[in-house]
Design an enzyme around this catalytic site. Sequence first.
Site, mmCIF file in Angstrom:
data_model
loop_
_atom_site.group_PDB
_atom_site.id
_atom_site.type_symbol
_atom_site.label_atom_id
_atom_site.label_comp_id
_atom_site.label_asym_id
_atom_site.label_seq_id
_atom_site.Cartn_x
_atom_site.Cartn_y
_atom_site.Cartn_z
ATOM 1 N N GLU A 85 9.041 -15.542 -7.676
ATOM 2 C CA GLU A 85 8.494 -14.186 -7.598
ATOM 3 C C GLU A 85 8.124 -13.626 -8.969
ATOM 4 O OE1 GLU A 85 10.398 -11.605 -4.030
ATOM 5 O OE2 GLU A 85 11.849 -12.382 -5.453
ATOM 6 N N TRP A 88 -3.269 -2.427 -1.533
ATOM 7 C CA TRP A 88 -2.960 -3.846 -1.736
ATOM 8 C C TRP A 88 -3.989 -4.612 -0.909
ATOM 9 C CZ3 TRP A 88 -1.120 -8.279 0.836
ATOM 10 C CH2 TRP A 88 -0.475 -9.225 0.029
ATOM 11 N N LYS A 140 13.653 -15.884 -6.592
ATOM 12 C CA LYS A 140 13.515 -14.947 -7.712
ATOM 13 C C LYS A 140 12.695 -15.554 -8.844
ATOM 14 C CE LYS A 140 15.466 -11.590 -5.923
ATOM 15 N NZ LYS A 140 14.818 -12.065 -4.698
ATOM 16 N N ARG A 194 5.647 -0.536 -4.314
ATOM 17 C CA ARG A 194 5.270 -1.175 -3.053
ATOM 18 C C ARG A 194 4.213 -2.260 -3.259
ATOM 19 N NH1 ARG A 194 6.664 1.797 1.525
ATOM 20 N NH2 ARG A 194 4.839 1.054 2.644
ATOM 21 N N ASN A 251 -2.764 2.450 5.681
ATOM 22 C CA ASN A 251 -1.908 1.296 5.441
ATOM 23 C C ASN A 251 -1.883 0.450 6.695
ATOM 24 O OD1 ASN A 251 -1.288 2.412 2.998
ATOM 25 N ND2 ASN A 251 0.871 2.758 3.418
ATOM 26 N N GLY A 252 -1.944 -0.872 6.550
ATOM 27 C CA GLY A 252 -1.890 -1.755 7.705
ATOM 28 C C GLY A 252 -3.158 -2.569 7.848
ATOM 29 N N CYS A 285 0.840 -1.198 0.000
ATOM 30 C CA CYS A 285 0.000 0.000 0.000
ATOM 31 C C CYS A 285 0.881 1.256 0.000
ATOM 32 C CB CYS A 285 -0.958 0.058 1.175
ATOM 33 S SG CYS A 285 -2.077 -1.329 1.316
ATOM 34 N N SER A 329 16.451 -11.206 2.624
ATOM 35 C CA SER A 329 17.334 -10.812 3.732
ATOM 36 C C SER A 329 17.757 -12.027 4.552
ATOM 37 C CB SER A 329 16.633 -9.775 4.617
ATOM 38 O OG SER A 329 16.361 -8.595 3.897
ATOM 39 N N GLU A 366 17.891 -18.334 -2.879
ATOM 40 C CA GLU A 366 17.621 -16.991 -3.396
ATOM 41 C C GLU A 366 17.247 -17.048 -4.876
ATOM 42 O OE1 GLU A 366 17.274 -12.825 -3.799
ATOM 43 O OE2 GLU A 366 17.010 -14.265 -2.158
ATOM 44 N N LYS A 410 6.599 -4.665 -2.226
ATOM 45 C CA LYS A 410 8.013 -4.449 -1.919
ATOM 46 C C LYS A 410 8.262 -4.457 -0.422
ATOM 47 C CE LYS A 410 12.312 -3.359 -2.790
ATOM 48 N NZ LYS A 410 13.214 -4.377 -3.346
ATOM 49 N N SER A 470 16.701 -6.135 7.075
ATOM 50 C CA SER A 470 15.545 -5.780 6.247
ATOM 51 C C SER A 470 15.955 -4.680 5.278
ATOM 52 C CB SER A 470 14.383 -5.299 7.121
ATOM 53 O OG SER A 470 13.364 -4.685 6.356
ATOM 54 N N GLN A 471 15.661 -4.864 4.000
ATOM 55 C CA GLN A 471 15.972 -3.827 3.012
ATOM 56 C C GLN A 471 15.257 -2.526 3.368
ATOM 57 O OE1 GLN A 471 15.740 -1.085 0.060
ATOM 58 N NE2 GLN A 471 13.887 -2.266 0.338
ATOM 59 N N SER A 472 13.947 -2.620 3.623
ATOM 60 C CA SER A 472 13.151 -1.419 3.893
ATOM 61 C C SER A 472 13.297 -0.926 5.320
ATOM 62 C CB SER A 472 11.672 -1.701 3.614
ATOM 63 O OG SER A 472 11.161 -2.652 4.549
ATOM 64 N N HIS A 513 17.968 -38.050 -0.053
ATOM 65 C CA HIS A 513 16.961 -38.159 1.000
ATOM 66 C C HIS A 513 15.576 -37.718 0.515
ATOM 67 C CE1 HIS A 513 20.042 -39.087 3.994
ATOM 68 N NE2 HIS A 513 20.770 -38.136 3.421
ATOM 69 N N THR A 542 9.861 -4.196 7.715
ATOM 70 C CA THR A 542 9.221 -5.507 7.628
ATOM 71 C C THR A 542 8.565 -5.855 8.962
ATOM 72 O OG1 THR A 542 10.957 -6.139 6.082
ATOM 73 C CG2 THR A 542 9.586 -7.902 6.975
#
Length: 707
Positions: free
Chosen positions: A587, A98, A584, A33, A125-126, A2, A403, A580, A702, A447-449, A603, A452
């Site tokens: 995503e 979102w 990707k 975002r 937002n939230g 959002c 992360s 990772e 994001k 965390s990138q942002s 296994h 999180t």
Amino acid sequence: MCGIFGYINYLSPRTRQYILEALLKGLQRLEYRGYDSAGVAFDTDETCTSPQGVAANETRVVKKPGKVAALHEAIFSAEDLDYDKEFPTHFGIAHSRWATHGVPNAKNSHPQTSGDANEFVVVHNGIITNYKDIKVFLEARGFVFQSDTDTEVIPKLMKYLHDTQCAEGEKPTLQQLMEQVIQELEGAFALLCKSTLYPGEAVAARRGSPLLIGIRSDQQVITDNIPVIFSSPMKDVISGSPSFDYGPTLDVSSSGDGMKRHGSFTHFDIDQKPSEKQVEYYFASDASAVIEYTNRVVFLEDEDVAAVCKDGSLSIHHVKRTNAAVAGQRVIHTLKMKLQEIMKGSFSSFMQKEIFEQPESIVNTMRGRVRFDKYEVILGGIQDHIPMIRQSRRLIFVACGTSYHSALATRQLIEELTELPVMVELSSDFLDRSPTIFRNDIAFFISQSGETADTLNALRYCKSRGAVVAGITNTVGSSISRETHFGVHVNAGPEIGVASTKAYTSQYLALVMFALVMSADKVSMQPRRREILDGLKKLPELIDEVLKMDNDFLEVARTLHHHKSLIILGRGYNYATCLEGALKIKELTYMHAEGILSGELKHGPLAMIDNDTPCIMILMRDNTYTKSCNALEQVAARSGRPIVICAKGDSDLEKKGYQCLQLPEAVDCLQGILTVLPLQLLSFHIAGLRGYDVDFPRHLAKSVTVE
């Protein structure tokens, strides 16, 4: 997740066209975002008068599912609006949603309103976790709800509180209404409210979701710090009893010793007569939305309520819910971000731009911190705390998604150089388990942002149990950077693409540098440190060399894009690369992909190998090379057709006829930075061949600011 944007121009005349374009451009800057609908609220030319005699322009709300472009068309196709009309003062709000509660449609989009008259309109937002209880309370008092959202209770509760108090002869301020409302809310939120009953005023609040205020004025300002006014206790409107103890009210007119301050103030203002001052405020979820207008911003803290009054002044109030210490002022920061950094330039997408920025972003992460001539690493944010960290019981790294993978990729090196136990935890699982935390633990939150939600909640969990908490983030002024005791900014630059690329490699590098700092005093570690530092010096040119192989990766993508599943195998330092890379692929391409530790092949996963399922294997010349070759033979013996990412000049693999992507060699612990690049580019190309938008993958955001 959002996006909120608001713009108020106080005695700074702007046309309706300028105002609407600013609101829409703010939303466009926040598109990364993630969102599925958008809306705005602004003044019309029609006037209305409240029962209390307040005259104001009516508020028009326009909402559309889909992209901001659809909202733009709906607004500027209206025939009853004079786009050239100039407003001396105007407040407009905008939102990209979102979906959480209710499907993406116009009814559930924001802004949400108090009723047909749009007396209160709110963007949020939230997630409000107790919205059902509030909804029942309001429905019993005659309110009718139009949407399926949790947000709609907020403007309706504001309307109820306003009307109730006015009927009792007490008209509350807009700031007081917001304070009363957030007392009743449980969950996470960033709120921005506009009201026809308070024309020319704005109010915002934050708990758990990021919100900042940009300030723009050509005139001299009074201060670079805004004192926080602590609110008095208020009655819980639903139960009728006080909600909590606020603690003492801050007297901003006197110092701690009771002496009167000279020139004391309680708000941000311009050093001009009220009739002459001009100021513009920008409310946003992220600095990228305001940077083209101003680089001066205030970051709101949890439980802050920010109000712009009729005279254009900005005040910040704090509703204290606990006995925890709260800073007595909010600093006006000067952003170093540049507008060019959030533009695509000559690239087709932000993701492509950010992948190819990695030679530069790696240098920026090291700049001023690594002295290659002296084999020295200095991390200013944690340098003073290194002796304490060396004495700790264990190191805990907590993160989500990409992360988390950066911590997993460097765990082996950190264990080797620090000789301390290292735990790497997924934030959500960490919270579900509520593990034992010791006072001499050091917990790092990545965390990138820096916003999180799960990682922030884990941080607060550890902090409440006495652990020392540190942050590793890419965003200056973020919640993690403010709530931790110390930390490291990775300095990768703004990352707009939803799928993280350059932030991953910069986080990876920051953790490598942390391990080097921790081992600086160990004589036995010096040869290893020198080897790694020599490798770091060459790293940018090695990354550039891999990126020049982009056409090779495109050709591989052409052979993979029609498949439904992909397996990625590796071990040692490259296990995290497998995870990772698989993330990707998932995503961006919506293809099933799985990163598997090749030591676990027998296994269970070996049963998935056949002639139809593509497999990528990472075999670099490190201490797991022989074991990885054994796994390769097992895959080939089951009719698998592996694509091998290997070191340049690995003639053994070439002779056996495998399809190879040969990368330059690096130090074992840095190889993961190089081996992830082909997987980033493969996911980018496969998504493009499938016709998907790599910057806006479906269902994803994001910044994940809710649990």
